[in-house]
Design an enzyme around this catalytic site. Sequence first.
Site: not given
Ligand code: BJW
Length: 233
Positions: A172, A105, A88, A132
């Site tokens: 997550t 992140h 987060n 900046c």
């Molecule tokens: C509750 C609830 C309640 C609800 N009580 N629970 C192919 C394969 C593998 C990896 C890759 C690929 N192609 C590219 C990648 C890498 C890519 C990636 O993972 N892509 C996937 C989509 C496949 N990752 C990246 O690029 C990362 N960097 C990286 O890997 O660098 C090396 C690299 C570079 C280039 C190529 C390959 C590798 C960077 C990732 C950056 C993510 N950024 C964001 C935005 C951040 C800024 C912002 O906030 O705006 O981060 S995206 C967004 O998703 C945000 C979050 O932190 C992140 C995760 O989301 P989260 O927290 O899981 O939320 P939700 O909505 O998905 O889930 C909510 C959960 O809560 C659910 O489970 C609900 O059930 C639960 N819930 N209410 C308890 N009341």
Amino acid sequence: MQIVILTGAGVSAESGLGTFRDQGGIWSRYRLEDVATPEGFACNPALVHTFYNARRASLRAAEPNAAHHALAELEQRHAGRCLVVTQNVDDLHTRAGSRNVLHMHGELQKACCASCGNRWRAADQMHADDACPACGALACRPDVVWFGEDVRSMDRILGSVAQADLFVLIGTSATVYPAAGLMQLARDQGAQTLELNLEASAAASVADRLLLGPATEVVPRWVAEWCRTNGLE
Ligand code: BJW
């Protein structure tokens, strides 16, 4: 006993901050390619600033909830190391009192310069023509990690996961890497694994134990149970 806790948007959902992939979540209203990639920012910085300015305003109105407070209490009571690794960009863990927090992140309330790397506290409203304060470049952006960018503190996170006795995944979907792979990594290296979530995540099959429910209920309940069974009352 070393504890590593990975949190996601679900832990802040009941503080009024939206999740990303749930029904009605942030990605149902915005295309992630537009607002959460370097390419989207290069194409339309004004849109991206508007998106994050609104998120910053929501965060100013939000308060930590019972889940954040319970995790802060766990850190305070636990004699060993207790690290919160959060995906987060909000500051609710810190505001609840957690001191050992890594923001993999980035942080919504910080800005950085894409030209010189300078970081500073973000203004409430950022604009595409902000300069900046260090180098004057018109390259100011929110200090958050977009898709395709390297996540923060990965060496420290991997080191802590390698030493963890207990790994807890909270709120997550475990769909974004490298965060999504941490529970498997922890288990492979001998940690017990626990998931606390509203719905089972994509990583739930590697959890030794899964407790489902809203974070404000299951997290305080689990922390109380953990303190009781470890004689920390
Ligand atoms: C509750 C609830 C309640 C609800 N009580 N629970 C192919 C394969 C593998 C990896 C890759 C690929 N192609 C590219 C990648 C890498 C890519 C990636 O993972 N892509 C996937 C989509 C496949 N990752 C990246 O690029 C990362 N960097 C990286 O890997 O660098 C090396 C690299 C570079 C280039 C190529 C390959 C590798 C960077 C990732 C950056 C993510 N950024 C964001 C935005 C951040 C800024 C912002 O906030 O705006 O981060 S995206 C967004 O998703 C945000 C979050 O932190 C992140 C995760 O989301 P989260 O927290 O899981 O939320 P939700 O909505 O998905 O889930 C909510 C959960 O809560 C659910 O489970 C609900 O059930 C639960 N819930 N209410 C308890 N009341």
